[in-house]
Motif scaffolding. Structure first.
Motif, mmCIF file in Angstrom:
data_model
loop_
_atom_site.group_PDB
_atom_site.id
_atom_site.type_symbol
_atom_site.label_atom_id
_atom_site.label_comp_id
_atom_site.label_asym_id
_atom_site.label_seq_id
_atom_site.Cartn_x
_atom_site.Cartn_y
_atom_site.Cartn_z
ATOM 1 N N ARG A 54 -53.489 -31.064 -52.400
ATOM 2 C CA ARG A 54 -54.224 -29.991 -52.898
ATOM 3 C C ARG A 54 -54.034 -28.655 -52.110
ATOM 4 O O ARG A 54 -55.054 -27.873 -51.994
ATOM 5 C CB ARG A 54 -55.534 -30.410 -52.561
ATOM 6 C CG ARG A 54 -56.107 -31.609 -53.626
ATOM 7 C CD ARG A 54 -57.589 -32.160 -53.328
ATOM 8 N NE ARG A 54 -58.210 -31.002 -53.976
ATOM 9 C CZ ARG A 54 -59.693 -31.103 -53.920
ATOM 10 N NH1 ARG A 54 -60.235 -32.161 -53.269
ATOM 11 N NH2 ARG A 54 -60.363 -30.063 -54.286
ATOM 12 N N VAL A 55 -52.816 -28.350 -51.817
ATOM 13 C CA VAL A 55 -52.578 -26.992 -51.400
ATOM 14 C C VAL A 55 -52.888 -25.841 -52.177
ATOM 15 O O VAL A 55 -53.373 -24.715 -51.547
ATOM 16 C CB VAL A 55 -51.063 -27.003 -51.007
ATOM 17 C CG1 VAL A 55 -50.201 -26.809 -52.396
ATOM 18 C CG2 VAL A 55 -50.864 -25.534 -50.157
ATOM 19 N N GLU A 107 -68.684 -25.123 -51.362
ATOM 20 C CA GLU A 107 -67.976 -26.442 -51.296
ATOM 21 C C GLU A 107 -68.404 -27.114 -52.459
ATOM 22 O O GLU A 107 -67.592 -28.347 -52.980
ATOM 23 C CB GLU A 107 -67.921 -27.036 -50.049
ATOM 24 C CG GLU A 107 -69.164 -27.990 -49.669
ATOM 25 C CD GLU A 107 -70.468 -27.152 -49.389
ATOM 26 O OE1 GLU A 107 -71.534 -27.790 -49.377
ATOM 27 O OE2 GLU A 107 -70.480 -25.921 -49.018
ATOM 28 N N LYS A 108 -69.583 -27.236 -52.901
ATOM 29 C CA LYS A 108 -70.132 -27.804 -53.993
ATOM 30 C C LYS A 108 -69.400 -27.833 -55.353
ATOM 31 O O LYS A 108 -69.344 -28.631 -55.984
ATOM 32 C CB LYS A 108 -71.707 -27.617 -54.154
ATOM 33 C CG LYS A 108 -72.354 -28.125 -52.831
ATOM 34 C CD LYS A 108 -73.912 -28.069 -52.894
ATOM 35 C CE LYS A 108 -74.749 -28.272 -51.913
ATOM 36 N NZ LYS A 108 -74.358 -27.307 -50.920
ATOM 37 N N PRO A 142 -63.215 -30.717 -61.675
ATOM 38 C CA PRO A 142 -62.634 -31.992 -62.059
ATOM 39 C C PRO A 142 -61.448 -32.537 -61.136
ATOM 40 O O PRO A 142 -61.133 -33.725 -60.955
ATOM 41 C CB PRO A 142 -62.627 -31.985 -63.579
ATOM 42 C CG PRO A 142 -62.361 -30.631 -63.864
ATOM 43 C CD PRO A 142 -63.076 -29.836 -62.627
ATOM 44 N N TYR A 143 -60.812 -31.385 -60.625
ATOM 45 C CA TYR A 143 -59.615 -31.581 -60.018
ATOM 46 C C TYR A 143 -59.567 -32.719 -58.754
ATOM 47 O O TYR A 143 -58.634 -33.322 -58.393
ATOM 48 C CB TYR A 143 -58.860 -30.317 -59.544
ATOM 49 C CG TYR A 143 -57.529 -30.228 -58.924
ATOM 50 C CD1 TYR A 143 -56.573 -31.288 -59.641
ATOM 51 C CD2 TYR A 143 -57.388 -29.799 -57.834
ATOM 52 C CE1 TYR A 143 -55.205 -31.163 -58.877
ATOM 53 C CE2 TYR A 143 -56.041 -29.659 -57.180
ATOM 54 C CZ TYR A 143 -55.007 -30.327 -57.814
ATOM 55 O OH TYR A 143 -53.649 -30.456 -57.283
ATOM 56 N N SER A 144 -60.688 -32.520 -58.112
ATOM 57 C CA SER A 144 -60.923 -33.322 -56.987
ATOM 58 C C SER A 144 -60.836 -34.702 -57.343
ATOM 59 O O SER A 144 -60.718 -35.470 -56.415
ATOM 60 C CB SER A 144 -62.096 -32.877 -56.040
ATOM 61 O OG SER A 144 -63.262 -32.937 -56.785
ATOM 62 N N GLN A 186 -60.263 -38.142 -47.768
ATOM 63 C CA GLN A 186 -61.537 -38.143 -48.385
ATOM 64 C C GLN A 186 -61.187 -37.070 -49.618
ATOM 65 O O GLN A 186 -60.539 -36.162 -49.520
ATOM 66 C CB GLN A 186 -62.534 -37.507 -47.583
ATOM 67 C CG GLN A 186 -62.801 -38.502 -46.477
ATOM 68 C CD GLN A 186 -63.586 -37.672 -45.236
ATOM 69 O OE1 GLN A 186 -64.594 -37.252 -45.370
ATOM 70 N NE2 GLN A 186 -62.723 -37.756 -44.224
ATOM 71 N N TYR A 187 -61.609 -37.321 -50.827
ATOM 72 C CA TYR A 187 -61.436 -36.462 -51.751
ATOM 73 C C TYR A 187 -61.992 -34.932 -51.931
ATOM 74 O O TYR A 187 -61.538 -34.117 -52.458
ATOM 75 C CB TYR A 187 -62.059 -37.042 -53.206
ATOM 76 C CG TYR A 187 -63.553 -36.916 -53.261
ATOM 77 C CD1 TYR A 187 -64.172 -35.875 -54.045
ATOM 78 C CD2 TYR A 187 -64.419 -37.836 -52.861
ATOM 79 C CE1 TYR A 187 -65.442 -35.685 -54.368
ATOM 80 C CE2 TYR A 187 -65.894 -37.679 -52.912
ATOM 81 C CZ TYR A 187 -66.327 -36.584 -53.797
ATOM 82 O OH TYR A 187 -67.616 -36.385 -53.632
#
Length: 460
Positions: free
Chosen positions: A103-104, A210-211, A218-220, A282-283
């Motif tokens: 997730r860069v 961060e929320k 949705p990417y996470s 962790q996601y």
């Protein structure tokens, strides 16, 4: 002695901070990369609307006139297939980068991350370090606390308003936008969108933070589908770091039965998502590398080798050689390149001219008392360039026909013009009741801009 253990007590649960996350400011290699990228992206975001090309704004998405202008090329609703190509190329490029570097994008280039850390930078300058901010929020309200909060939120609101105005400059000519802003002459529609975007920026970067990444984005949720054993991720070397524990700098960790992790908790303090990377993947992790910089600083202070937390693949953690070429990685790269090549070919062969022939279906033809057949047409001509051009209209497919067209046809860049045309011919010269004819529209300034459009000539 009897011990009452439950099965869930033996499972290490991922750590996540409760309540607001107070991000500790961190310097280091990856933070420096992010800072340079952030400045570059913000400069491009703010500066591109001010760039002129051929006498007009280089990039302008004019929704009111349904025109997208990008460096001399005007895209109309008929060209929206290129938008689908852009999204497809962007999606496969993101899949390629995710499969390669995790997730860069989220950690280094996502606008949410850039603005969140920018707001945090302002917060740090006004309210102090992480510990000072925690202490201040727990303290009762006084004049100093109120003053700092008002100053911080005022700057946040100004940054949000400037961000929203810069974004709106892509949809409203930039000089018009800022001139009307200084004279308080914004329309209701422009004011609504600017203040809505400003409110969203203020809320997202200042409060949700961060929320937005862990809940709204949705990417996470589906990014793990693109991972494989060779994807580079921020990872903690548990074999080297455990058993973690505090110690003095001169202490030997081997004599104390400890690993290299000194349990300083800095990796958690600097994390924008508030997670503990030592508890595994962790996601919520956005691969920002802040925990790597923090851990490397600690390793330097204790004289330990760097890399306790680093970018590593699952295969590298297992001590195996990483595979540089993988089917999934090559597949994503190939699809990205293929779509870009198709788009480039389409753009190179794209005709900056759109022509449509409109017929009056209530009167396809007329015949006068001399036996002359007349067909009326209306040509809809769109100039897709950004310069005014003069056009000539020719006709073929019907020998002996007389074509009546306007003598001086000029169309401004990005404009459409309806041109009435009448074609007449003696009925005796017609071999069929319905014959195919062709209209040729050509630009006088550029011989390469020419388009043919077929229609039909009707008679009795």
């Amino acid at each position: 002695m009897k011990f009452d253990f439950k099965e869930e007590d033996l499972i290490i649960k991922p750590f996540k901070q409760d309540g607001p996350i107070y991000i500790r400011e961190q310097k280091g290699y990856f933070q420096q990369i992010r800072r340079y990228l952030s400045w570059l992206l913000m400069t491009m975001f703010i500066g591109l609307p001010w760039v002129s090309y051929q006498g007009s704004q280089a990039i302008l998405f004019d929704v009111a006139r349904q025109q997208f202008r990008i460096f001399g090329i005007t895209f109309l609703p008929q060209d929206f297939m290129v938008l689908a190509g852009v999204f497809m190329a962007g999606a496969f490029a993101l899949f390629f980068v995710t499969n390669w570097l995790g997730r860069v994008w989220c950690g280094f280039m996502c606008p949410q991350t850039i603005w969140m850390l920018m707001f945090t930078w302002v917060e740090h300058r006004i309210e102090g370090t992480r510990n000072q901010r925690i202490k201040q929020d727990k303290a009762p309200w006084d004049f100093t606390k109120i003053q700092k909060k008002i100053t911080k939120h005022t700057i946040w609101l100004f940054m949000s308003l400037f961000t929203a105005t810069s974004f709106m400059a892509y949809f409203v000519p930039v000089h018009t936008l800022y001139t009307q802003m200084l004279s308080f002459q914004w329309s209701g529609l422009v004011s609504f969108w600017v203040f809505l975007f400003a409110l969203c920026t203020y809320g997202n970067a200042g409060f949700l933070r961060e929320k937005m990444c862990t809940v709204a984005c949705p990417y996470s949720r589906f990014q793990s589908v693109m991972f494989d054993k060779d994807t580079l991720l921020v990872s903690y070397d548990a074999e080297r770091g455990e058993q973690r524990g505090r110690r003095k700098r001169k202490d030997s960790p081997r004599e104390l039965g400890l690993g290299d992790c000194v349990d300083c908790n800095l990796c958690v303090d600097v994390c924008p998502a508030g997670i503990d990377i030592r508890n595994g993947l962790q996601y919520e992790c956005i691969n920002c590398g802040l925990c790597i910089d923090a851990c490397n600083d600690t390793m330097d202070k204790f004289g330990y080798e760097r890399g306790l937390i680093s970018y590593q693949s699952e295969r590298q953690q297992a001590g195996e050689q990483a595979k540089k070429i993988r089917i999934k990685l090559v597949g994503y790269a190939t699809l990205t390149a293929l779509i870009l090549a198709i788009m480039a070919t389409w753009l190179m062969n794209r005709m900056p001219l759109e022509v449509s022939v409109i017929r009056d279906r209530n009167a396809l033809y007329r015949v006068n008392y001399e036996g002359v057949v007349e067909n009326p047409y209306t040509l809809s001509v769109i100039n897709k360039t950004q310069q005014q051009l003069h056009y000539a209209i020719s006709f073929k497919g019907l020998d002996g026909a007389v074509v009546t067209t306007p003598t001086d046809i000029k169309i401004d860049g990005g404009e459409m013009l309806l041109i009435p045309i009448t074609v007449t011919i003696e009925s005796a010269k017609l071999a069929k009741k319905v014959q195919q004819v062709t209209f040729v529209v050509s630009a006088l300034e550029d011989a390469g801009i020419s388009l043919e459009k077929q229609s039909y000539f009707y008679s009795n």
